[in-house]
Design a protein around this motif. Structure first.
Motif, PDB file in Angstrom:
ATOM      1  N   ASP A 212       4.686   1.552  -2.939  1.00 35.89           N
ATOM      2  CA  ASP A 212       5.357   0.950  -1.777  1.00 35.89           C
ATOM      3  C   ASP A 212       4.421   0.006  -1.021  1.00 35.89           C
ATOM      4  OD1 ASP A 212       7.738   2.189  -2.281  1.00 35.89           O
ATOM      5  OD2 ASP A 212       7.397   3.851  -0.899  1.00 35.89           O
ATOM      6  N   THR A 213       3.144   0.374  -0.954  1.00 35.90           N
ATOM      7  CA  THR A 213       2.172  -0.447  -0.234  1.00 35.90           C
ATOM      8  C   THR A 213       1.673  -1.619  -1.076  1.00 35.90           C
ATOM      9  OG1 THR A 213       1.434   1.506   0.985  1.00 35.90           O
ATOM     10  CG2 THR A 213      -0.028  -0.414   1.010  1.00 35.90           C
ATOM     11  N   LEU A 214       1.489  -1.401  -2.379  1.00 32.91           N
ATOM     12  CA  LEU A 214       0.879  -2.422  -3.229  1.00 32.91           C
ATOM     13  C   LEU A 214       1.853  -3.485  -3.731  1.00 32.91           C
ATOM     14  CD1 LEU A 214      -1.501  -0.189  -5.412  1.00 32.91           C
ATOM     15  CD2 LEU A 214      -2.131  -1.668  -3.489  1.00 32.91           C
ATOM     16  N   LEU A 215       3.080  -3.105  -4.038  1.00 34.76           N
ATOM     17  CA  LEU A 215       3.992  -4.045  -4.688  1.00 34.76           C
ATOM     18  C   LEU A 215       4.326  -5.304  -3.881  1.00 34.76           C
ATOM     19  CD1 LEU A 215       6.438  -1.693  -6.645  1.00 34.76           C
ATOM     20  CD2 LEU A 215       4.728  -3.270  -7.567  1.00 34.76           C
ATOM     21  N   PRO A 216       4.322  -5.284  -2.551  1.00 35.97           N
ATOM     22  CA  PRO A 216       4.553  -6.546  -1.838  1.00 35.97           C
ATOM     23  C   PRO A 216       3.502  -7.621  -2.143  1.00 35.97           C
ATOM     24  CG  PRO A 216       4.934  -4.705  -0.367  1.00 35.97           C
ATOM     25  CD  PRO A 216       4.330  -4.140  -1.621  1.00 35.97           C
ATOM     26  N   ASP A 217       2.286  -7.201  -2.556  1.00 39.35           N
ATOM     27  CA  ASP A 217       1.198  -8.153  -2.789  1.00 39.35           C
ATOM     28  C   ASP A 217       0.750  -8.237  -4.244  1.00 39.35           C
ATOM     29  OD1 ASP A 217       0.874  -8.838  -0.009  1.00 39.35           O
ATOM     30  OD2 ASP A 217      -0.036  -6.855   0.248  1.00 39.35           O
ATOM     31  N   PHE A 218       1.170  -7.284  -5.081  1.00 41.22           N
ATOM     32  CA  PHE A 218       0.672  -7.228  -6.454  1.00 41.22           C
ATOM     33  C   PHE A 218       1.810  -7.066  -7.461  1.00 41.22           C
ATOM     34  CE2 PHE A 218      -2.773  -5.574  -3.835  1.00 41.22           C
ATOM     35  CZ  PHE A 218      -3.916  -6.155  -4.381  1.00 41.22           C
ATOM     36  N   ASN A 219       1.635  -7.661  -8.630  1.00 44.90           N
ATOM     37  CA  ASN A 219       2.341  -7.239  -9.824  1.00 44.90           C
ATOM     38  C   ASN A 219       1.424  -6.249 -10.535  1.00 44.90           C
ATOM     39  OD1 ASN A 219       4.737  -8.815  -9.706  1.00 44.90           O
ATOM     40  ND2 ASN A 219       3.583 -10.614 -10.377  1.00 44.90           N
ATOM     41  N   ILE A 220       1.959  -5.117 -10.972  1.00 49.80           N
ATOM     42  CA  ILE A 220       1.115  -4.042 -11.496  1.00 49.80           C
ATOM     43  C   ILE A 220       1.476  -3.724 -12.949  1.00 49.80           C
ATOM     44  CG2 ILE A 220       0.439  -1.625 -11.233  1.00 49.80           C
ATOM     45  CD1 ILE A 220       1.031  -1.907  -8.242  1.00 49.80           C
ATOM     46  N   ILE A 221       0.460  -3.817 -13.808  1.00 53.17           N
ATOM     47  CA  ILE A 221       0.570  -3.382 -15.205  1.00 53.17           C
ATOM     48  C   ILE A 221      -0.138  -2.036 -15.294  1.00 53.17           C
ATOM     49  CG2 ILE A 221       0.019  -3.905 -17.611  1.00 53.17           C
ATOM     50  CD1 ILE A 221      -0.359  -6.872 -16.654  1.00 53.17           C
ATOM     51  N   HIS A 222       0.588  -1.000 -15.646  1.00 49.46           N
ATOM     52  CA  HIS A 222       0.043   0.360 -15.636  1.00 49.46           C
ATOM     53  C   HIS A 222       0.035   0.919 -17.056  1.00 49.46           C
ATOM     54  CE1 HIS A 222       0.161   4.618 -13.628  1.00 49.46           C
ATOM     55  NE2 HIS A 222      -0.901   4.432 -14.379  1.00 49.46           N
ATOM     56  N   ILE A 223      -1.163   0.977 -17.667  1.00 51.94           N
ATOM     57  CA  ILE A 223      -1.316   1.603 -18.982  1.00 51.94           C
ATOM     58  C   ILE A 223      -1.700   3.053 -18.718  1.00 51.94           C
ATOM     59  CG2 ILE A 223      -2.516   1.524 -21.195  1.00 51.94           C
ATOM     60  CD1 ILE A 223      -2.994  -1.469 -20.678  1.00 51.94           C
ATOM     61  N   CYS A 224      -0.724   3.942 -18.864  1.00 53.30           N
ATOM     62  CA  CYS A 224      -0.843   5.276 -18.279  1.00 53.30           C
ATOM     63  C   CYS A 224      -1.141   6.397 -19.278  1.00 53.30           C
ATOM     64  CB  CYS A 224       0.422   5.611 -17.493  1.00 53.30           C
ATOM     65  SG  CYS A 224       1.958   5.373 -18.385  1.00 53.30           S
ATOM     66  N   GLY A 225      -1.210   6.104 -20.582  1.00 61.02           N
ATOM     67  CA  GLY A 225      -1.550   7.134 -21.553  1.00 61.02           C
ATOM     68  C   GLY A 225      -0.331   7.760 -22.212  1.00 61.02           C
ATOM     69  N   LYS A 226      -0.561   8.372 -23.345  1.00 61.33           N
ATOM     70  CA  LYS A 226       0.513   8.947 -24.149  1.00 61.33           C
ATOM     71  C   LYS A 226       1.301   9.988 -23.366  1.00 61.33           C
ATOM     72  CE  LYS A 226       1.331  11.136 -28.646  1.00 61.33           C
ATOM     73  NZ  LYS A 226       2.416  10.203 -29.033  1.00 61.33           N
ATOM     74  N   ASP A 227       2.623   9.847 -23.407  1.00 60.83           N
ATOM     75  CA  ASP A 227       3.581  10.767 -22.768  1.00 60.83           C
ATOM     76  C   ASP A 227       3.477  10.766 -21.240  1.00 60.83           C
ATOM     77  OD1 ASP A 227       4.480  11.617 -25.306  1.00 60.83           O
ATOM     78  OD2 ASP A 227       2.906  13.135 -25.422  1.00 60.83           O
ATOM     79  N   ASN A 228       2.863   9.731 -20.664  1.00 59.14           N
ATOM     80  CA  ASN A 228       2.679   9.698 -19.213  1.00 59.14           C
ATOM     81  C   ASN A 228       3.570   8.690 -18.492  1.00 59.14           C
ATOM     82  OD1 ASN A 228       0.717  11.725 -19.071  1.00 59.14           O
ATOM     83  ND2 ASN A 228      -0.924  10.285 -19.528  1.00 59.14           N
ATOM     84  N   ILE A 229       4.486   8.058 -19.198  1.00 59.15           N
ATOM     85  CA  ILE A 229       5.406   7.134 -18.530  1.00 59.15           C
ATOM     86  C   ILE A 229       6.382   7.924 -17.660  1.00 59.15           C
ATOM     87  CG2 ILE A 229       7.380   5.587 -18.932  1.00 59.15           C
ATOM     88  CD1 ILE A 229       5.866   4.359 -21.215  1.00 59.15           C
ATOM     89  N   ASP A 230       6.591   7.451 -16.441  1.00 52.70           N
ATOM     90  CA  ASP A 230       7.561   8.064 -15.530  1.00 52.70           C
ATOM     91  C   ASP A 230       8.861   7.272 -15.614  1.00 52.70           C
ATOM     92  OD1 ASP A 230       9.096   9.026 -13.433  1.00 52.70           O
ATOM     93  OD2 ASP A 230       7.360   9.355 -12.122  1.00 52.70           O
ATOM     94  N   GLU A 231       9.827   7.808 -16.336  1.00 53.58           N
ATOM     95  CA  GLU A 231      11.096   7.110 -16.567  1.00 53.58           C
ATOM     96  C   GLU A 231      11.918   6.953 -15.290  1.00 53.58           C
ATOM     97  OE1 GLU A 231      11.706   5.717 -19.296  1.00 53.58           O
ATOM     98  OE2 GLU A 231      10.553   6.761 -20.863  1.00 53.58           O
ATOM     99  N   ASP A 232      11.582   7.715 -14.260  1.00 47.12           N
ATOM    100  CA  ASP A 232      12.349   7.645 -13.011  1.00 47.12           C
ATOM    101  C   ASP A 232      11.952   6.457 -12.142  1.00 47.12           C
ATOM    102  OD1 ASP A 232      13.762   9.956 -13.638  1.00 47.12           O
ATOM    103  OD2 ASP A 232      12.236  11.252 -12.734  1.00 47.12           O
ATOM    104  N   ILE A 233      10.856   5.804 -12.484  1.00 44.64           N
ATOM    105  CA  ILE A 233      10.401   4.667 -11.675  1.00 44.64           C
ATOM    106  C   ILE A 233      10.847   3.363 -12.324  1.00 44.64           C
ATOM    107  CG2 ILE A 233       8.410   3.445 -10.719  1.00 44.64           C
ATOM    108  CD1 ILE A 233       6.902   6.047 -10.683  1.00 44.64           C
ATOM    109  N   ASP A 234      11.644   2.610 -11.614  1.00 46.14           N
ATOM    110  CA  ASP A 234      12.094   1.300 -12.073  1.00 46.14           C
ATOM    111  C   ASP A 234      11.976   0.335 -10.897  1.00 46.14           C
ATOM    112  OD1 ASP A 234      13.209  -0.856 -13.349  1.00 46.14           O
ATOM    113  OD2 ASP A 234      15.271  -0.090 -13.345  1.00 46.14           O
TER     114      ASP A 234
END
Length: 356
Positions: A212-234
């Motif tokens: 919530d704080t970062l997205l107004p100023d950043f585009n974020i690429i998150h390489i989060c590791g195997k089985d660590n994707i949060d499908e609820d975040i879009d």
């Protein structure tokens, strides 16, 4: 003319494979027969097995655990089995030389190499040698170091500083392809977050709580590791990947600043690409502390900020990222003064010199 044969080894993490990936193509181009000895389920199998011109061999291997486990009692027998398997492979392939990037899978290979009388060369990326390389060094002819200071921790008759080996393909990335891959459509600062090949639950949690704080100023690429994707975040401006390989060059071309663990191979690649870094090294509770030393070495030289994992919170992460953004021009200026040596060519030359 008889075809030269070489065996590569190393694994457990992506960092123990990347240097091998950087230099294997040179040996393929020159027509060497190439085999790779790794573990049955390690990331090295995933990265190496698809390579055309390389034959992968899986052996049994142990693991260093910094906690009590009944597996610790089984590991010596796994290493003995792996040594026997490596001994058989080396005897069959008859390589002229063996090159090791480290990790526990390399220990039985180096022991078997000595038993077979095959010269071996080790590469140590970290500031101080890891336990696997410490165990393997007595069985090697040469030990190559990334940090100049590392030579002080190695046998003088074997040690040589060669600098950082950086994959050439990382310099060929396309910003346009990175935009297409991520779907970013604005000119915000691009922040790449990498928690190592296995990911980091603590970093992942802090990043997602900070969106919530970062997205107004950043585009974020998150390489989060195997089985660590949060499908609820879009969220617009936030993309997640378990792991990237071929596309990494394009993502790096798109990236302005990096938040990462402090594995030596990765941070030297960021340095070569002039990417200011916020480094969150593995804690001493989870490691031998090598990443902490790596990170503070880069901080001292002005290439990075460091946030210890014990101090990592959503608030501290936001503060450090925002500060890094403010200082990125100054940091990039210091990075441009760094001149990477011709490390890859040096490694290849030394390997050939040791080939029998």
């Amino acid at each position: 003319m008889t075809t030269k044969q070489i065996i590569f080894t190393g694994g457990g993490t992506a960092g123990h494979v990347m240097v091998n990936l950087a230099i294997i193509p040179a040996f393929i181009k020159e027509g060497w027969t190439i085999d790779y000895i790794g573990s049955k389920n390690g990331i090295e199998k995933e990265l190496i097995e698809p390579l055309e011109g390389v034959t992968y061999h899986a052996i049994s291997t142990g693991k260093l655990r910094r906690y009590f486990s009944k597996e610790n009692f089984k590991d010596p027998f796994k290493v003995l089995k792996g040594t026997w398997q490596a001994h058989r492979i080396i005897g069959k392939k008859k390589p002229a030389v063996i090159f090791s990037k480290g990790g526990f899978v390399s220990v039985p290979v180096l022991v078997a190499a000595r038993m077979r009388g095959v010269p071996a060369v080790i590469h140590e990326s970290d500031f101080t040698p890891g336990l696997a390389n410490k165990l393997a060094i007595p069985f090697a002819k040469k030990v190559l170091a990334t940090f100049p200071e590392t030579v002080d921790y190695l046998p003088k008759e074997k040690a040589e500083w060669i600098g950082a080996v950086v994959r050439e393909e990382l310099f060929t990335g396309s910003r346009e392809k990175g935009l297409t891959f991520t779907g970013f459509t604005n000119n915000k600062t691009v922040l790449l977050i990498m928690g190592g090949s296995a990911g980091s639950q603590k970093i992942n949690k802090a990043v997602r709580e900070a969106l919530d704080t970062l997205l107004p100023d950043f585009n974020i690429i998150h390489i989060c590791g195997k089985d660590n994707i949060d499908e609820d975040i879009d969220r617009e401006g936030y993309v997640q990947f378990e792991y990237v390989q071929d596309e990494l060059r394009d993502l790096l071309a798109l990236t302005d600043i990096v938040c990462s663990r402090a594995g030596a191979n990765a941070i030297f690649e960021f340095l070569a690409l002039n990417k200011p870094m916020l480094l969150i090294p593995l804690s001493r509770q989870a490691s031998r502390g090598d990443q902490i030393v790596n990170a503070h070495s880069f901080e001292k030289q002005g290439y990075a900020h460091v946030l210890e994992e014990e101090q990592l919170t959503t608030e501290s992460l936001i503060t450090e990222i925002e500060q890094l953004k403010k200082e990125k021009v100054t940091i990039k200026d210091k990075m441009t003064k760094y001149r990477s040596s011709e490390a890859k060519e040096k490694v290849i030359e030394i390997i050939k010199e040791q080939a029998q």
